[in-house]
Design a protein around this motif. Structure first.
Motif, PDB file in Angstrom:
ATOM      1  N   GLY A   1      47.076  49.579  56.687  1.00 41.37           N
ATOM      2  CA  GLY A   1      46.643  48.459  57.531  1.00 41.37           C
ATOM      3  C   GLY A   1      46.035  47.312  56.725  1.00 41.37           C
ATOM      4  N   THR A   2      45.832  47.532  55.442  1.00 37.62           N
ATOM      5  CA  THR A   2      45.267  46.505  54.563  1.00 37.62           C
ATOM      6  C   THR A   2      46.236  45.338  54.399  1.00 37.62           C
ATOM      7  OG1 THR A   2      44.181  48.253  53.314  1.00 37.62           O
ATOM      8  CG2 THR A   2      44.366  46.111  52.232  1.00 37.62           C
ATOM      9  N   SER A   3      45.700  44.128  54.425  1.00 38.44           N
ATOM     10  CA  SER A   3      46.550  42.956  54.199  1.00 38.44           C
ATOM     11  C   SER A   3      46.936  42.895  52.722  1.00 38.44           C
ATOM     12  CB  SER A   3      45.789  41.690  54.586  1.00 38.44           C
ATOM     13  OG  SER A   3      46.416  40.578  53.998  1.00 38.44           O
ATOM     14  N   SER A   4      48.185  42.577  52.428  1.00 38.04           N
ATOM     15  CA  SER A   4      48.634  42.569  51.034  1.00 38.04           C
ATOM     16  C   SER A   4      47.920  41.503  50.204  1.00 38.04           C
ATOM     17  CB  SER A   4      50.143  42.375  50.950  1.00 38.04           C
ATOM     18  OG  SER A   4      50.484  41.163  51.545  1.00 38.04           O
ATOM     19  N   LEU A   5      47.351  40.480  50.872  1.00 40.22           N
ATOM     20  CA  LEU A   5      46.650  39.435  50.126  1.00 40.22           C
ATOM     21  C   LEU A   5      45.155  39.735  49.969  1.00 40.22           C
ATOM     22  CD1 LEU A   5      48.249  36.236  51.683  1.00 40.22           C
ATOM     23  CD2 LEU A   5      48.696  37.204  49.439  1.00 40.22           C
ATOM     24  N   GLY A   6      44.703  40.841  50.549  1.00 36.30           N
ATOM     25  CA  GLY A   6      43.293  41.197  50.441  1.00 36.30           C
ATOM     26  C   GLY A   6      42.464  40.537  51.522  1.00 36.30           C
ATOM     27  N   GLU A   7      41.148  40.525  51.319  1.00 34.63           N
ATOM     28  CA  GLU A   7      40.249  40.019  52.354  1.00 34.63           C
ATOM     29  C   GLU A   7      39.333  38.929  51.814  1.00 34.63           C
ATOM     30  OE1 GLU A   7      38.115  43.390  53.819  1.00 34.63           O
ATOM     31  OE2 GLU A   7      39.972  44.375  54.515  1.00 34.63           O
ATOM     32  N   GLU A   8      39.087  37.930  52.659  1.00 32.82           N
ATOM     33  CA  GLU A   8      38.258  36.796  52.249  1.00 32.82           C
ATOM     34  C   GLU A   8      36.865  37.240  51.791  1.00 32.82           C
ATOM     35  OE1 GLU A   8      38.043  33.529  55.007  1.00 32.82           O
ATOM     36  OE2 GLU A   8      36.319  32.667  53.953  1.00 32.82           O
ATOM     37  N   THR A   9      36.231  38.162  52.543  1.00 35.86           N
ATOM     38  CA  THR A   9      34.855  38.561  52.198  1.00 35.86           C
ATOM     39  C   THR A   9      34.800  39.194  50.808  1.00 35.86           C
ATOM     40  OG1 THR A   9      35.272  40.552  53.468  1.00 35.86           O
ATOM     41  CG2 THR A   9      33.913  38.861  54.524  1.00 35.86           C
ATOM     42  N   ILE A  10      35.821  39.968  50.470  1.00 36.34           N
ATOM     43  CA  ILE A  10      35.828  40.584  49.133  1.00 36.34           C
ATOM     44  C   ILE A  10      36.096  39.515  48.067  1.00 36.34           C
ATOM     45  CG2 ILE A  10      36.935  42.300  47.635  1.00 36.34           C
ATOM     46  CD1 ILE A  10      37.572  43.914  50.153  1.00 36.34           C
ATOM     47  N   LEU A  11      37.078  38.671  48.344  1.00 42.22           N
ATOM     48  CA  LEU A  11      37.413  37.607  47.383  1.00 42.22           C
ATOM     49  C   LEU A  11      36.188  36.753  47.059  1.00 42.22           C
ATOM     50  CD1 LEU A  11      40.891  36.595  48.836  1.00 42.22           C
ATOM     51  CD2 LEU A  11      40.491  37.247  46.455  1.00 42.22           C
ATOM     52  N   ARG A  12      35.410  36.432  48.087  1.00 41.24           N
ATOM     53  CA  ARG A  12      34.234  35.575  47.893  1.00 41.24           C
ATOM     54  C   ARG A  12      33.242  36.181  46.900  1.00 41.24           C
ATOM     55  NH1 ARG A  12      34.937  30.926  49.638  1.00 41.24           N
ATOM     56  NH2 ARG A  12      35.751  30.561  51.716  1.00 41.24           N
TER      57      ARG A  12
ATOM     58  N   ARG B   1      40.022  46.434  48.392  1.00 44.47           N
ATOM     59  CA  ARG B   1      39.500  45.973  47.115  1.00 44.47           C
ATOM     60  C   ARG B   1      40.633  45.704  46.120  1.00 44.47           C
ATOM     61  NH1 ARG B   1      37.914  48.325  42.336  1.00 44.47           N
ATOM     62  NH2 ARG B   1      36.374  47.083  41.208  1.00 44.47           N
ATOM     63  N   THR B   2      41.550  46.682  45.929  1.00 42.31           N
ATOM     64  CA  THR B   2      42.637  46.455  44.960  1.00 42.31           C
ATOM     65  C   THR B   2      43.504  45.280  45.395  1.00 42.31           C
ATOM     66  OG1 THR B   2      44.053  48.091  46.046  1.00 42.31           O
ATOM     67  CG2 THR B   2      42.771  48.857  44.157  1.00 42.31           C
ATOM     68  N   ALA B   3      43.751  45.165  46.712  1.00 40.14           N
ATOM     69  CA  ALA B   3      44.591  44.060  47.196  1.00 40.14           C
ATOM     70  C   ALA B   3      43.940  42.714  46.871  1.00 40.14           C
ATOM     71  CB  ALA B   3      44.837  44.196  48.694  1.00 40.14           C
ATOM     72  N   SER B   4      42.643  42.622  47.069  1.00 35.69           N
ATOM     73  CA  SER B   4      41.941  41.362  46.816  1.00 35.69           C
ATOM     74  C   SER B   4      41.908  41.046  45.317  1.00 35.69           C
ATOM     75  CB  SER B   4      40.503  41.429  47.348  1.00 35.69           C
ATOM     76  OG  SER B   4      40.506  41.825  48.693  1.00 35.69           O
ATOM     77  N   TYR B   5      41.579  42.057  44.513  1.00 36.49           N
ATOM     78  CA  TYR B   5      41.499  41.834  43.068  1.00 36.49           C
ATOM     79  C   TYR B   5      42.875  41.527  42.465  1.00 36.49           C
ATOM     80  CZ  TYR B   5      36.555  42.795  42.259  1.00 36.49           C
ATOM     81  OH  TYR B   5      35.193  42.703  42.227  1.00 36.49           O
ATOM     82  N   ASN B   6      43.897  42.285  42.874  1.00 32.01           N
ATOM     83  CA  ASN B   6      45.236  42.014  42.330  1.00 32.01           C
ATOM     84  C   ASN B   6      45.707  40.614  42.695  1.00 32.01           C
ATOM     85  OD1 ASN B   6      45.509  44.505  41.101  1.00 32.01           O
ATOM     86  ND2 ASN B   6      46.627  45.433  42.799  1.00 32.01           N
ATOM     87  N   THR B   7      45.416  40.215  43.940  1.00 32.93           N
ATOM     88  CA  THR B   7      45.829  38.883  44.400  1.00 32.93           C
ATOM     89  C   THR B   7      45.197  37.799  43.525  1.00 32.93           C
ATOM     90  OG1 THR B   7      46.163  39.605  46.671  1.00 32.93           O
ATOM     91  CG2 THR B   7      45.689  37.274  46.346  1.00 32.93           C
ATOM     92  N   LEU B   8      43.900  37.918  43.320  1.00 30.83           N
ATOM     93  CA  LEU B   8      43.213  36.894  42.533  1.00 30.83           C
ATOM     94  C   LEU B   8      43.670  36.950  41.066  1.00 30.83           C
ATOM     95  CD1 LEU B   8      41.239  34.598  42.445  1.00 30.83           C
ATOM     96  CD2 LEU B   8      39.371  36.219  42.166  1.00 30.83           C
ATOM     97  N   LEU B   9      43.824  38.170  40.563  1.00 34.17           N
ATOM     98  CA  LEU B   9      44.240  38.324  39.174  1.00 34.17           C
ATOM     99  C   LEU B   9      45.621  37.704  38.925  1.00 34.17           C
ATOM    100  CD1 LEU B   9      43.343  39.580  36.518  1.00 34.17           C
ATOM    101  CD2 LEU B   9      44.373  41.742  37.238  1.00 34.17           C
ATOM    102  N   SER B  10      46.536  37.918  39.863  1.00 34.95           N
ATOM    103  CA  SER B  10      47.891  37.378  39.683  1.00 34.95           C
ATOM    104  C   SER B  10      47.837  35.859  39.565  1.00 34.95           C
ATOM    105  CB  SER B  10      48.809  37.799  40.829  1.00 34.95           C
ATOM    106  OG  SER B  10      48.522  37.072  41.991  1.00 34.95           O
ATOM    107  N   ARG B  11      46.890  35.245  40.236  1.00 33.78           N
ATOM    108  CA  ARG B  11      46.762  33.790  40.180  1.00 33.78           C
ATOM    109  C   ARG B  11      46.056  33.334  38.904  1.00 33.78           C
ATOM    110  NH1 ARG B  11      46.968  30.490  44.226  1.00 33.78           N
ATOM    111  NH2 ARG B  11      48.039  31.173  46.094  1.00 33.78           N
ATOM    112  N   VAL B  12      44.960  34.008  38.570  1.00 35.98           N
ATOM    113  CA  VAL B  12      44.171  33.564  37.414  1.00 35.98           C
ATOM    114  C   VAL B  12      44.955  33.745  36.107  1.00 35.98           C
ATOM    115  CG1 VAL B  12      42.082  34.023  36.072  1.00 35.98           C
ATOM    116  CG2 VAL B  12      41.966  33.893  38.564  1.00 35.98           C
ATOM    117  N   LEU B  13      45.724  34.843  36.017  1.00 33.17           N
ATOM    118  CA  LEU B  13      46.490  35.068  34.784  1.00 33.17           C
ATOM    119  C   LEU B  13      47.475  33.938  34.510  1.00 33.17           C
ATOM    120  CD1 LEU B  13      47.227  38.917  34.901  1.00 33.17           C
ATOM    121  CD2 LEU B  13      45.741  37.713  33.288  1.00 33.17           C
ATOM    122  N   LEU B  14      47.983  33.338  35.595  1.00 38.44           N
ATOM    123  CA  LEU B  14      48.972  32.262  35.410  1.00 38.44           C
ATOM    124  C   LEU B  14      48.338  30.940  34.985  1.00 38.44           C
ATOM    125  CD1 LEU B  14      51.625  32.573  38.274  1.00 38.44           C
ATOM    126  CD2 LEU B  14      51.908  33.128  35.863  1.00 38.44           C
ATOM    127  N   ARG B  15      47.013  30.872  34.967  1.00 36.89           N
ATOM    128  CA  ARG B  15      46.366  29.606  34.640  1.00 36.89           C
ATOM    129  C   ARG B  15      46.378  29.289  33.144  1.00 36.89           C
ATOM    130  NH1 ARG B  15      43.494  26.881  38.561  1.00 36.89           N
ATOM    131  NH2 ARG B  15      43.601  25.190  37.035  1.00 36.89           N
TER     132      ARG B  15
END
Lengths: 433, 426
Positions: free
Chosen positions: B171-182, B39-53
């Motif tokens: 074992g969590t991917s640093s970019l998070g997971e597609e299902t959570i991101l969706r 969850r944190t990996a997915s949220y941080n990933t998306l947040l890092s992108r949205v903040l730059l917009r």
């Protein structure tokens, strides 16, 4: 040996330069970093396929990948010692690289600079190639070549060069192929070495806390005066037109990758050192204005979801070739390509004075940042020098570019007729059957 | 080199200042440290992108990028990634020092203004992140996860870790997971972001020319001016090697096989054995004089790339080799044999000295690069090790062969993963 000083007030940098009596041109760039860096390079790269010296009766054409192969093999010594170990024993890290137009050997050290410099000069000036050592390297470089083959960007890039160039050797993979390197022999390596590795064809660039006197002492000790050999390099004639407008390959990628190139048509045989810099500055500023992160193009396509932040633009310029290179990821390569062509077609209408000043600041800042690390400084310095230019003069070239220059540059260099598209797309499922 | 000055600006907020006059660019970063979960990996990933917009002052990327250009191409970036079993959202700004701008203009005030505007005053609509930014960046984040397959060596190493640590946070991917991101909506992302500002530990780094006390005064109201209630992070789990080695082979349309072997070092940065373990790694496969490089590459010509890659924050080590598909058994056998030789004490004085020198050289050179230096310090600060690179270099000098042999016994094999050509032959 005598050194002359050159300074840049804008950059607050200087260097000392002189020719050692062995024929070697030496440059010292003083910096107060922890890491001192040394780079010993020769004007010899993958584009040098056919050549002779005044001593040879005939031209020789060598297998692709041999300059890079030679770079690997130079690390072995006749007495069986290994060069990497020699440096490591003195706390230094060594490496080497080969590009289209140069081969260079380097080390970085945080102490024992001069002992390490001795090793660098010594191993590069003492080749040792045998049938056995050549064979041993085939497996290692063979895997290096396969690593490149499996890298989609590598496929994309060479796909584009294959479109842009009809004959120019720049389109040939620096490492060659497993087939071409299988024809390399120790005799051929010696022929290449004797042609290109003489000190008058080489340069030494030192960056860090080096002392002129101590450097000169090491040079006197290790380098023997050599004769000046004239190299006759035969390059095929390159037409202004493209080889192909488009190339598509399939690789295991998730989203298509694209590379767009525009081939340079303005390559005068005679051009002054400063004019090369000026041309480079014009291209760099134009590319930033038209395709940089602040451009209408980038922001419009980003908003539309056609590109992502990996999109990039650069200009590659040498004396014998040049091209604008744009690459990125997109689900719609053809659409992005059309948009890029539109910008090129209407480039003159898209530039204005205020954008020029903004891009000039950005390009100037990037050029200042090239002076950050000792490794980067030395490598960039040598690249400029081999192109017959001076890195210290680049800010001046950037400062001199006018809007009028940019209009003329567009007139001479921009044309959709010399543009090509390379795409690497995902493997289609049915191909698996 | 002096110790970094560490100044507390507020609850769980620290400024780390390191003077550096070698570079023409200064470096400033804010690291938001969270636990590592899908969850944190997915949220941080998306947040890092949205903040730059965009922000209140610069609502579009074009306006933002043009403002940065005018600050002499100041580079502002945001990223999200793993540091051991932590997930970190980072915000970085590198900018030309005023000594080198054309009219000696100081771009720091403007640069910091843009930095804080993006970070603390995002371009909201109706009290939440804008739908169009969340949607489009979610698509890009999902594409980025898919594009991991592009780089085969990195992809293979990620797959190995996923398999090895499938039941651990690591074992969590640093970019998070597609299902959570969706499932992330603007409202959910906004709530997460506000919680992050309130609850995460914040480490700030400034590397360059400046005055730490003045900087602390300037940054305190910006970073510490809001309500804070910092949540402690869970302990890092060491994980356990299985009774039998896990083996997974996958195929792809490629020409080379990517062999990745995973080990438990049972040693992390916080462990006194870490220094000896880092020398062990340099002797085994971390340097150009290592056993793996000299034997597997140079003597046996099996590969171009072979290296051992420890993660000191988690206590795992990977050995990677890019080899011909038909050579994978030979390569694996030889790698294990070289590890066995170290356990038996077969390390020459030269090998040991080269390994130590290699690490010491790397430590001494660290202060040369501001960004690298800050990224080097961060995991150490998190692990409670506050030594400088030079102090560490002095410690490394004292590591003996016996130390290396002793820690070599701590390694346990866990997983072997191979990404190879279809049919296993090129």
């Amino acid at each position: 040996m005598r050194f002359t000083e050159k300074k840049s007030d804008v950059l607050q940098e200087k260097y000392y330069r002189g020719r050692h009596e062995s024929g070697l041109l030496v440059t010292l760039i003083p910096k107060n970093h922890q890491k001192a860096f040394a780079l010993f390079g020769t004007r010899y790269g993958s584009i040098d396929r056919t050549f002779k010296t005044e001593k040879d009766a005939d031209f020789v054409t060598v297998p692709d990948g041999i300059a890079h192969f030679l770079e690997h093999k130079l690390f072995e010594n006749a007495d069986g010692t290994d060069t990497i170990t020699r440096f490591a024993a003195q706390g230094a890290n060594c490496n080497a690289f080969t590009s289209n137009e140069m081969t260079a050997y380097l080390f970085s050290a945080t102490d024992r600079y001069y002992e390490n410099l001795k090793v660098l000069l010594d191993f590069v000036t003492h080749p040792y190639f045998t049938k056995e050592t050549v064979e041993k390297e085939l497996g290692i470089i063979g895997q290096e070549i396969r690593m490149g083959q499996d890298e989609p960007f590598h496929q994309l890039y060479y796909g584009l060069l294959d479109c842009l160039f009809v004959n120019h050797n720049v389109k040939v993979d620096v490492a060659g192929t497993e087939e071409t390197i299988s024809h390399i022999t120790s005799d051929l390596l010696y022929r290449c070495y004797e042609t290109f590795y003489h000190l008058s064809n080489m340069e030494l660039v030192l960056c860090g806390n080096w002392e002129k006197k101590k450097v000169a002492r090491v040079l006197d000790e290790v380098l023997k005066p050599g004769e000046r050999i004239v190299i006759d390099r035969s390059y095929p004639e390159e037409p202004k037109c493209l080889a192909a407008p488009k190339m598509v390959k399939s690789c295991p990628v998730a989203i298509p990758l694209f590379a767009v190139g525009m081939k340079e048509a303005d390559l005068p045989k005679r051009i002054s050192s400063f004019d090369i810099l000026k041309k480079e500055a014009e291209h760099e500023i134009l590319a930033d204005m038209l395709f940089g992160k602040s451009s209408d193009f980038y922001n419009d396509l980003y908003e539309k979801g056609l590109i992502n932040e990996k999109f990039s633009v650069e200009y590659n310029l040498s004396r014998s070739y040049g091209y604008l290179l744009l690459f990125g990821e997109t689900k719609k390569p053809e659409k992005v390509y059309r948009e890029i062509r539109n910008v090129v077609k209407n480039a003159a209408e898209k530039i204005c004075e205020s954008d020029l000043e903004r891009s000039r600041k950005a390009v100037y800042a990037r050029c200042v940042q090239d002076w950050n690390s000792t490794a980067e400084i030395a490598e960039t310095f040598m690249e400029f020098s081999f192109a017959g230019t001076d890195m210290l003069d680049y800010p001046k070239a950037i400062a001199e570019v006018t809007l009028d220059d940019l209009y003329k540059r567009i007139e001479k260099s921009y044309s959709t007729r010399r543009m090509a598209l390379s795409v690497v797309e995902p493997i289609k499922e049915e191909e698996h059957v | 080199m002096e110790k970094p000055k560490r100044i507390a600006l507020g609850e769980g907020i620290y400024l780390n200042f390191v003077e550096n006059k070698q570079y023409k660019t200064n470096y400033f970063s804010a690291f938001f440290v969270t636990e590592l979960t899908p969850r944190t990996a997915s949220y941080n990933t998306l947040l890092s992108r949205v903040l730059l917009r965009g922000s209140e002052k610069y609502p579009t990327q074009k306006e933002l990028n043009r403002a940065l250009d005018l600050c002499y191409d100041a580079v502002l970036n945001s990223d999200a990634g793993k540091i051991g079993e932590r997930h970190v959202l980072s915000f970085t700004l590198s900018f030309l020092d005023k000594e080198f701008t054309l009219q000696k203009e100081d771009v720091w005030p403007e640069g910091l203004g843009i930095f804080c505007d993006l970070l603390f005053h995002p371009a909201y609509a109706g009290g939440a992140f804008q739908e169009k930014y969340v949607k489009s960046e979610r698509e890009r984040a999902i594409d980025e996860i898919a594009a991991l397959v592009n780089h085969k060596a990195q992809y293979a190493r990620r797959r190995m870790l996923e398999i090895m640590c499938e039941n651990e946070p690591y074992g969590t991917s640093s970019l998070g997971e597609e299902t959570i991101l969706r499932r992330i909506t603007p409202a959910k992302l906004t709530a997460y972001y506000e919680k992050l500002l309130r609850e995460s530990r914040i480490e700030l780094y400034f590397v360059g020319r400046g005055d730490p006390e003045k900087l602390a005064k300037e940054l305190t109201p910006l970073f510490a001016g809001r309500e804070r209630k910092v949540r402690p992070l869970p302990e890092v789990t060491l994980g356990k090697a299985p009774a039998e080695i896990k083996r997974v082979t996958e195929e792809m349309e490629i020409t080379q096989a990517n062999l990745v072997m995973g080990f438990r070092m049972n040693t992390t940065l916080a462990d006194p054995d870490w220094r000896a373990m880092s020398v062990y790694n340099a002797v085994l496969g971390g340097s150009l004089t290592s056993k793996l490089f000299c034997v597997v590459r140079e003597k046996l010509s099996l590969c171009y790339t072979v290296q051992s890659l420890p993660d000191a924050m988690k206590g795992t080590m990977q050995i990677y080799a890019g080899i011909a598909p038909e050579k994978k058994e030979v390569a694996e056998r030889e790698i294990l044999h070289q590890m066995e030789l170290i356990r038996r004490g077969e390390i020459t004085e030269e090998e040991l000295e080269s390994a130590r020198s290699y690490l010491i050289h790397a430590m001494r050179g660290l202060p040369d690069n501001p960004a690298v230096l800050a990224e080097w310090y961060l995991p150490r600060i998190l692990a409670g090790d506050e030594k400088t690179p030079l102090e560490l270099a002095a410690d490394l000098k004292r590591i003996t062969k016996e130390d290396v042999v002793r820690v070599s016994q701590k390694l346990q094999p866990d997983t072997v993963y191979v990404l190879t050509a279809k049919g296993g032959k090129a």
